[in-house]
Scaffold this motif. Structure first.
Motif, PDB file in Angstrom:
ATOM      1  N   GLU A   6      37.352  36.806  44.354  1.00  0.00           N
ATOM      2  CA  GLU A   6      36.930  37.542  43.164  1.00  0.00           C
ATOM      3  C   GLU A   6      38.088  37.765  42.196  1.00  0.00           C
ATOM      4  OE1 GLU A   6      35.130  41.131  44.623  1.00  0.00           O
ATOM      5  OE2 GLU A   6      33.391  40.067  45.399  1.00  0.00           O
ATOM      6  N   ALA A   7      39.281  38.009  42.715  1.00  0.00           N
ATOM      7  CA  ALA A   7      40.455  38.229  41.866  1.00  0.00           C
ATOM      8  C   ALA A   7      41.001  36.923  41.279  1.00  0.00           C
ATOM      9  CB  ALA A   7      41.552  38.931  42.667  1.00  0.00           C
ATOM     10  N   ASN A   8      40.504  35.798  41.800  1.00  0.00           N
ATOM     11  CA  ASN A   8      41.003  34.483  41.379  1.00  0.00           C
ATOM     12  C   ASN A   8      39.873  33.516  41.049  1.00  0.00           C
ATOM     13  OD1 ASN A   8      44.092  34.498  42.007  1.00  0.00           O
ATOM     14  ND2 ASN A   8      43.133  35.503  43.742  1.00  0.00           N
ATOM     15  N   VAL A   9      38.760  34.033  40.588  1.00  0.00           N
ATOM     16  CA  VAL A   9      37.551  33.226  40.424  1.00  0.00           C
ATOM     17  C   VAL A   9      37.744  32.036  39.484  1.00  0.00           C
ATOM     18  CG1 VAL A   9      36.484  34.595  38.577  1.00  0.00           C
ATOM     19  CG2 VAL A   9      35.030  33.423  40.262  1.00  0.00           C
ATOM     20  N   ASP A  10      38.616  32.152  38.511  1.00  0.00           N
ATOM     21  CA  ASP A  10      38.835  31.067  37.553  1.00  0.00           C
ATOM     22  C   ASP A  10      39.993  30.145  37.926  1.00  0.00           C
ATOM     23  OD1 ASP A  10      36.706  31.903  35.936  1.00  0.00           O
ATOM     24  OD2 ASP A  10      37.990  33.353  34.904  1.00  0.00           O
TER      25      ASP A  10
END
Length: 165
Positions: free
Chosen positions: A24-28
Motif C-alpha cells: 500500500e505504501a508503494n503501490v505505484d
C-alpha cells in the motif's frame, strides 16, 4: 523459562499484514528494495519478499545489510547491492526485533547517505524501549518488556516462534 508470545500462525499472519502495508505504501512503485539486517532481519525480509511477490507486480529486490552490532560506530555498514541498485528507489529496512534502536538507526543512517524515493522500517517485534529516535513504520507486535527480558525470534524450524526469555 521461556514463554511463546507469537505462534507460527500468528507470525505468518503478521508477515502477510506487513506485506500488504508495504504494498500500500508503494503501490505505484515498479521496484521495492527489502533491506534485511543480517541475521533475523534478513530471514524476516525473505519471508516478507515471498508474501509481497504473491500480491503485487513490483520487482522485489532483497538486500543483505551487514554490520557489527556490537560496535556499529567503528565498523562500516555493508550491503549486498551496489548503491546504484538502490539509489532513487523505495527501501524498507527490515529487522526482527527493535530493542534499543541501535541497529536500525545505523542502518537508516547508511541508506540516508544516498538519494532515495522513500525509506521505511519494518520489524516483527517492537519492544518499546529505545535509546535512539527511530520508529518502526510497519510492525507485527508492540511489546513492553523490562531490560532484563530477552525477545527471541526463531525462524529456524517449520514451526516459527517468538519467545520471551
Amino acid at each position: 523459562m521461556d514463554h511463546r508470545i507469537l505462534t507460527h500462525q500468528q507470525i505468518l499472519h503478521k508477515i502477510n499484514r506487513i506485506a500488504y502495508q508495504i504494498y500500500e505504501a508503494n503501490v505505484d512503485e515498479t521496484q521495492i528494495v527489502l533491506a534485511g539486517i543480517e541475521g533475523g532481519g534478513l530471514d524476516f525480509a525473505r519471508k516478507i519478499k515471498r508474501a509481497l511477490e504473491k500480491i503485487c507486480t513490483a520487482e522485489i529486490l532483497l538486500c543483505k545489510v551487514g554490520m557489527d552490532k556490537a560496535n556499529p560506530l567503528t565498523s562500516p555498514v555493508t550491503t549486498s547491492l551496489k548503491v546504484s541498485e538502490y539509489q532513487d528507489r523505495s527501501i524498507v529496512l527490515v529487522d526482527d526485533v527493535l530493542k534499543s534502536g541501535t541497529t536500525l538507526i545505523f542502518g537508516v543512517k547508511h541508506f540516508l547517505e544516498t538519494p532515495l524515493k522513500q525509506l521505511k522500517t519494518a520489524v516483527l517485534v517492537d519492544r518499546n524501549y529505545k535509546r535512539f529516535p527511530v520508529k518502526a513504520d510497519f510492525k507485527g507486535l508492540s511489546l513492553s518488556t523490562s531490560l532484563e527480558e530477552h525477545v527471541r525470534v526463531d525462524f529456524s524450524t517449520r514451526n516459527y516462534g517468538v519467545y520471551l526469555d
